[in-house]
Design an enzyme around this catalytic site. Structure first.
Site, PDB file in Angstrom:
ATOM      1  N   ASP A   1       0.857  -1.176   0.000  1.00 52.41           N
ATOM      2  CA  ASP A   1       0.000   0.000   0.000  1.00 52.41           C
ATOM      3  C   ASP A   1       0.893   1.226   0.000  1.00 52.41           C
ATOM      4  OD1 ASP A   1      -2.900   0.888   0.200  1.00 52.41           O
ATOM      5  OD2 ASP A   1      -2.019   2.053   1.828  1.00 52.41           O
ATOM      6  N   THR A   2       0.465   2.252  -0.707  1.00 49.44           N
ATOM      7  CA  THR A   2       1.235   3.494  -0.815  1.00 49.44           C
ATOM      8  C   THR A   2       0.387   4.654  -0.329  1.00 49.44           C
ATOM      9  OG1 THR A   2       2.501   2.650  -2.696  1.00 49.44           O
ATOM     10  CG2 THR A   2       2.456   5.037  -2.401  1.00 49.44           C
TER      11      THR A   2
END
Length: 200
Positions: free
Chosen positions: A80-81
């Site tokens: 996840d960013t």
């Protein structure tokens, strides 16, 4: 010497992560969860804890999906960013007004991109969160509106992707280019090796 990895599951819808894995020759099969992971920011949750929790939950959910579907056991990769300005977490813009607000916030300053990666295999989970700094040039209102009037901002944390048209806004990066794009490859390989997905 070329490294070889056993085929893994990728628990991500991101086309950029698929491209990055292909870039380094890692074979994967998409494993999308039946139930969406809660990506709401919890009260008092700081950005590093937020991105790590969401990533961990994605990996665990995919591992459960693998077991429920009785799929062959393989390492599961999730990531996840998030984009952070000061302590504010910028998710994917909901509409043009939201995207314009994000670009105004990023204009002429440095922000952080946090990408957390987790690999789940058997009963263990390995995880790391990578941080990079990205500096934007000052942006004119005309440039912001023209950019936000394209489809580009709307499926990306912070409203931009380093590999897309917004690259012309970026004056400097410090950290991992692939991490900013959505999957820090050096750290990802380290985790896969720890999980035993690497065949010498």
């Amino acid at each position: 010497m070329k490294q070889h990895f056993r085929k893994i599951y990728l628990a991500s819808k991101s086309p950029r992560r698929r491209e990055l894995l292909r870039q380094v020759g890692i074979e994967f099969e998409l494993l999308l969860n039946d139930v969406e992971v809660n990506e709401d920011i919890l009260p008092g949750e700081i950005p590093h804890d937020y991105v790590a929790r969401v990533t961990r939950d994605k990996a665990e959910s995919a591992r459960q999906t693998m077991a429920l579907r009785q799929l062959p056991a393989r390492p599961v990769l999730a990531a996840d960013t998030t984009v952070v300005v000061d302590t504010a977490i910028l998710g994917k813009p909901a509409d043009m007004h939201d995207a314009i607000g994000m670009m105004r916030l990023l204009s002429g300053r440095t922000h952080q991109v946090l990408t957390s990666v987790a690999v789940a295999y058997q009963d263990r989970l390995w995880q790391i969160t990578q941080s990079s700094d990205v500096a934007f040039a000052p942006l004119s209102e005309e440039a912001i509106i023209a950019y936000c009037d394209t489809p580009e901002p709307y499926d990306k944390a912070g409203g931009y992707g380093i590999q897309g048209p917004a690259a012309v806004f970026i004056t400097h990066i410090a950290g991992s280019y692939s991490g900013i794009a959505g999957l820090p490859l050096y750290e990802t390989i380290q985790l896969l090796q720890k999980a035993g997905a690497h065949n010498p």
